[in-house]
Design a protein around this motif. Structure first.
Motif, PDB file in Angstrom:
ATOM      1  N   ARG A   1     -16.326  16.721  26.216  1.00  0.00           N
ATOM      2  CA  ARG A   1     -16.328  17.109  27.636  1.00  0.00           C
ATOM      3  C   ARG A   1     -16.010  18.591  27.799  1.00  0.00           C
ATOM      4  O   ARG A   1     -15.234  19.162  27.037  1.00  0.00           O
ATOM      5  N   ASP A   2     -16.589  19.195  28.812  1.00  0.00           N
ATOM      6  CA  ASP A   2     -16.318  20.579  29.167  1.00  0.00           C
ATOM      7  C   ASP A   2     -14.855  20.692  29.578  1.00  0.00           C
ATOM      8  O   ASP A   2     -14.403  19.985  30.486  1.00  0.00           O
ATOM      9  N   HIS A   3     -14.109  21.576  28.926  1.00  0.00           N
ATOM     10  CA  HIS A   3     -12.678  21.712  29.214  1.00  0.00           C
ATOM     11  C   HIS A   3     -12.416  22.142  30.654  1.00  0.00           C
ATOM     12  O   HIS A   3     -11.366  21.839  31.208  1.00  0.00           O
ATOM     13  N   ALA A   4     -13.374  22.815  31.274  1.00  0.00           N
ATOM     14  CA  ALA A   4     -13.218  23.235  32.676  1.00  0.00           C
ATOM     15  C   ALA A   4     -13.262  22.044  33.626  1.00  0.00           C
ATOM     16  O   ALA A   4     -12.777  22.132  34.750  1.00  0.00           O
ATOM     17  N   GLY A   5     -13.806  20.924  33.180  1.00  0.00           N
ATOM     18  CA  GLY A   5     -13.886  19.729  34.008  1.00  0.00           C
ATOM     19  C   GLY A   5     -12.775  18.723  33.756  1.00  0.00           C
ATOM     20  O   GLY A   5     -12.722  17.675  34.402  1.00  0.00           O
ATOM     21  N   VAL A   6     -11.882  19.030  32.820  1.00  0.00           N
ATOM     22  CA  VAL A   6     -10.780  18.116  32.492  1.00  0.00           C
ATOM     23  C   VAL A   6      -9.566  18.529  33.320  1.00  0.00           C
ATOM     24  O   VAL A   6      -8.925  19.548  33.062  1.00  0.00           O
ATOM     25  N   GLN A   7      -9.276  17.747  34.342  1.00  0.00           N
ATOM     26  CA  GLN A   7      -8.179  18.039  35.264  1.00  0.00           C
ATOM     27  C   GLN A   7      -6.832  17.693  34.629  1.00  0.00           C
ATOM     28  O   GLN A   7      -6.702  16.686  33.940  1.00  0.00           O
TER      29      GLN A   7
ATOM     30  N   THR B   1      -6.836  22.937  35.025  1.00  0.00           N
ATOM     31  CA  THR B   1      -7.744  22.305  34.062  1.00  0.00           C
ATOM     32  C   THR B   1      -7.313  22.619  32.632  1.00  0.00           C
ATOM     33  O   THR B   1      -6.543  23.562  32.383  1.00  0.00           O
TER      34      THR B   1
END
Length: 87
Positions: free
Chosen positions: A65-71, A28
């Protein structure tokens, strides 16, 4: 799944990192940025600059967007863009 790609730094981010680009190995965006902060721990300005940056992942703006959710994907590119003066 871990992906491999390139992080490109622009303007103040490039100066703070001491390089124009480097490889990432992360699933991510959050993981890639955490690893970059660790690599550049000896450059305290780097972490400060990242707080003000916007990001493009494979040409798409991340926005709020939450960076943890950006694949991330293998062969991908993360662009690190600090704020620019002017219009």
């Amino acid at each position: 799944m871990t992906a491999r790609g390139t992080i490109r730094y622009w303007a103040a981010a490039k100066a703070a990192a001491g390089t124009g680009e480097e490889a990432y190995e992360a699933a991510t965006l959050a993981e890639a940025l955490d690893a970059a902060r660790e690599r550049h721990a000896g450059r305290p300005e780097f972490a400060r600059v990242l707080l003000r940056c916007s990001f493009l992942v494979d040409g798409d703006p991340v926005g709020t967007r939450d960076h943890a959710g950006v694949q991330l994907v293998t062969g991908g590119t993360v662009e690190v863009l600090p704020p620019f003066a002017g219009g």
